[in-house]
Motif scaffolding. Structure first.
Motif, PDB file in Angstrom:
ATOM      1  N   GLU A   1       0.775  -1.184   0.095  1.00 56.42           N
ATOM      2  CA  GLU A   1       0.010  -0.091   0.263  1.00 56.42           C
ATOM      3  C   GLU A   1       0.975   1.257   0.025  1.00 56.42           C
ATOM      4  O   GLU A   1       0.584   2.200  -0.804  1.00 56.42           O
ATOM      5  CB  GLU A   1      -0.909   0.082   1.254  1.00 56.42           C
ATOM      6  CG  GLU A   1      -2.068  -0.845   0.964  1.00 56.42           C
ATOM      7  CD  GLU A   1      -2.943  -0.278   0.189  1.00 56.42           C
ATOM      8  OE1 GLU A   1      -3.288   0.599   0.034  1.00 56.42           O
ATOM      9  OE2 GLU A   1      -3.506  -1.425  -0.553  1.00 56.42           O
ATOM     10  N   ASP A   2       1.726   1.349   0.984  1.00 57.64           N
ATOM     11  CA  ASP A   2       2.789   2.380   0.971  1.00 57.64           C
ATOM     12  C   ASP A   2       3.993   1.861   1.939  1.00 57.64           C
ATOM     13  O   ASP A   2       3.650   0.783   2.709  1.00 57.64           O
ATOM     14  CB  ASP A   2       2.123   3.605   1.421  1.00 57.64           C
ATOM     15  CG  ASP A   2       3.125   4.773   0.892  1.00 57.64           C
ATOM     16  OD1 ASP A   2       4.311   4.530   0.517  1.00 57.64           O
ATOM     17  OD2 ASP A   2       2.737   5.826   1.248  1.00 57.64           O
TER      18      ASP A   2
ATOM     19  N   THR B   1       3.967   0.529  -5.096  1.00 56.80           N
ATOM     20  CA  THR B   1       3.100   0.962  -4.171  1.00 56.80           C
ATOM     21  C   THR B   1       1.743   1.534  -4.597  1.00 56.80           C
ATOM     22  O   THR B   1       1.885   2.471  -5.585  1.00 56.80           O
ATOM     23  CB  THR B   1       3.831   1.997  -3.220  1.00 56.80           C
ATOM     24  OG1 THR B   1       4.069   3.375  -3.874  1.00 56.80           O
ATOM     25  CG2 THR B   1       5.096   1.475  -2.435  1.00 56.80           C
TER      26      THR B   1
ATOM     27  N   ILE C   1       5.115   4.055  -8.040  1.00 60.03           N
ATOM     28  CA  ILE C   1       4.190   4.622  -6.926  1.00 60.03           C
ATOM     29  C   ILE C   1       2.872   5.133  -7.773  1.00 60.03           C
ATOM     30  O   ILE C   1       2.621   5.027  -8.701  1.00 60.03           O
ATOM     31  CB  ILE C   1       4.677   5.724  -6.210  1.00 60.03           C
ATOM     32  CG1 ILE C   1       4.698   6.915  -7.018  1.00 60.03           C
ATOM     33  CG2 ILE C   1       5.923   5.199  -5.499  1.00 60.03           C
ATOM     34  CD1 ILE C   1       5.177   8.101  -6.025  1.00 60.03           C
TER      35      ILE C   1
END
Length: 552
Positions: free
Chosen positions: A160-161, A180, A202
């Motif tokens: 997710e991060d 991410t 990302i």
């Protein structure tokens, strides 16, 4: 084949299997214990397992980091034998009828709060140790394998991060690429990805848990991820990966050569690092020095309490000795904002980027700051050290920091501990610092422009908020004029001026930076040779080949 898109942070191609990074779920039920004696036994077995785990970590840390750095694991093992801690959990099971997991959460938190309320700062810091042990005990009770979060085989990490503290704790040798769902181009996770030179995408919204274990390609050139790629796509991507390797081999010819333009203008091409583990990359890529050693990652790497003076001294000394006679510029602790550590016990802030961080913490927790300054001064005897203070917005702050530095130097002299000469500078990363650059320069040996925060504060754009990326202009005229004004102010006072933010590696701006007189560019290690190639191809005696001036 599934094609997912996002925003590329690091170009390049990564091919491998996907590993979904899942943070452990420690959700706990308040279901009553059917058999309290059995729950107590489960807890006692978990305690033994955690003690064994901490002892194993101690042995591993002694080999990898030395006795001083390993000592914390011995402390943890002893804490797990504390009667007050054990009784708090057992009473919660026997007297209140709770299950072992709930009792651990309650008992350990009770003891952690007790430490937090103590007057002694060292004892207050022990609360973070208790919480670390709480999570370790819960992991045993709940069957969570910490090593299983990342896995043991090289893989493309999908998450997710990633918080900076999570990124720094990963085994980087096992990361082929990073994908991410969240993140921003100027976050510290993105900076770390660049430092590691790992193809990274990302803001990839299509991420799905079903990808776990699938073969994928991270295409950093096209901001894409190909899950279960076709044979044709895989062939093309592997060919591009091979081409990248050949181009990297050609850059090897630049090693040992100066970063000097055709007309004879020299610029120092330095590297940004996070700790001793990055020294090899500095040497491999022939960086001429280190323009930014992010010392806060020494703090993020320490669990439970701040790194001691000895731990910091060893980290700084190792880097200085390994890179001597190259200059190493170490930024003093820049904890705060997106770089949080539990043991600092920092209050929640609605706007941490404008809050209690960096030099503001150091000047209000002087004992904490002096520990680092003493370590830096001791290390200065072993190489070419320079230090810089972050987030300076006034002459008063700079003078106060320098006074503490001198106080520490005198203490060490009285103790008979040698120190060496070193330059002292500041980060220019706020419009306020730009506006008073002439006044600040009178108290500095150099300026280093932190373009990431300077851009954030100038444009009023939160660097952690990916929703603002469409509004972010890293080449904004206001930022570029601030850079030019800072260089001019520094040179008026006879000090050198460098850039250590992400713009330093922006090769579209290299010529403009050299034309306004930037003396040093500090970039991630892998970017040093490509940047040197650009510098050596420039002739500043010729008119600038741009249709529109960036700086005026």
């Amino acid at each position: 084949m599934l094609t997912a898109t996002g925003k590329s942070i690091v170009s390049g191609i990564a091919v491998g299997n996907i590993k979904i990074f899942r943070k452990p779920d420690r959700s706990i039920s308040d279901a009553p214990a059917e058999d309290p004696a059995a729950e107590v036994k489960r807890f006692e077995e978990a305690v033994e397992a955690v003690i064994e785990q901490q002892n194993d970590l101690y042995e591993k840390a002694v080999e990898e980091a030395g006795e001083d750095n390993a000592a914390i694991f011995q402390v943890h093992a002893m804490m797990m034998e504390d009667d007050d801690l054990l009784d708090a959990v057992k009473d919660c099971i026997n007297d209140e009828g709770h299950n072992a997991e709930y009792a651990v959460r309650q008992g350990f938190e009770e003891v952690a709060h007790m430490f937090e309320e103590m007057d002694n700062e060292y004892m207050r810091a022990r609360s973070a140790d208790i919480r670390d042990l709480e999570n370790a005990t819960l992991d045993v009770l709940m069957g969570i394998d910490p090593d299983g979060i990342q896995g043991t085989e090289p893989a493309i990490l999908v998450a997710e991060d990633l918080a900076p503290s999570e990124t720094i704790s990963l085994d980087k040798s096992l990361i082929l690429g990073i994908v991410t769902r969240g993140g921003s181009a100027t976050s510290h996770t993105a900076i770390l990805a660049r430092t590691m030179n790992i193809p990274t995408v990302i803001q990839c919204q299509e991420i799905d848990d079903s990808w776990d274990g699938m073969t994928a390609v991270v295409d950093g050139y096209n901001s894409s991820v190909y899950v279960n790629p076709t044979a044709e796509i895989l062939k093309v991507m592997l060919e591009r990966q091979e081409q990248d390797q050949k181009e990297a081999a050609l850059l090897e010819d630049l090693k040992g050569k100066e970063s000097i333009t055709v007309d004879g203008t020299k610029v120092k091409v330095y590297a940004n690092i996070g700790g001793p583990e990055d020294v090899e990359a500095v040497l491999e890529n022939d960086a001429e020095g280190v323009g930014l050693f992010r010392s806060e990652f020494v703090y993020l790497n320490t669990k439970g309490n701040p790194p001691t003076e000895e731990e910091q001294f060893n980290a700084y000394k190792d880097v200085l000795e390994a890179l001597a006679p190259r200059q190493v510029v170490i930024r003093t602790c820049d904890i705060g904002a997106d770089k949080q550590v539990d043991y600092m016990n920092l209050d929640h802030e609605d706007n941490p980027a404008l809050g209690f961080r960096a030099i503001r913490i150091c000047l209000t927790r002087k004992d904490f700051f002096k520990t680092q300054l003493r370590a830096l001064l001791r290390a200065s005897a072993y190489g070419n050290l320079a230090i810089m203070f972050p987030m300076i917005i006034s002459v008063r702050e700079l003078v106060s920091a320098r006074e503490l530095l001198e106080e520490c130097r005198k203490e060490l002299e009285q103790e008979g501990i040698p120190t060496g000469p070193m330059e002292v500078g500041i980060m220019i990363e706020t419009p306020a610092a730009v506006m008073i650059a002439d006044e600040l320069a009178e108290h500095c040996d150099f300026f280093s422009i932190g373009t990431n925060d300077l851009t954030q504060y100038t444009l009023a754009i939160d660097r952690q908020n990916d929703k603002l990326d469409p509004f972010l202009d890293t080449h904004h005229p206001a930022v570029l004029k601030e850079i030019e004004a800072t260089v001019e102010a520094g040179h008026r006072h006879g000090i050198w001026v460098g850039i250590c933010g992400e713009l330093g590696a922006d090769r579209d701006l290299t010529e403009q930076f050299l034309r306004i007189g930037v003396d040093e560019l500090s970039v991630n290690p892998k970017a040093t040779l490509p940047l040197r190639k650009v510098v050596r191809g420039l002739d500043l005696s010729l008119p600038e080949k741009v249709e529109e001036e960036n700086f005026r």
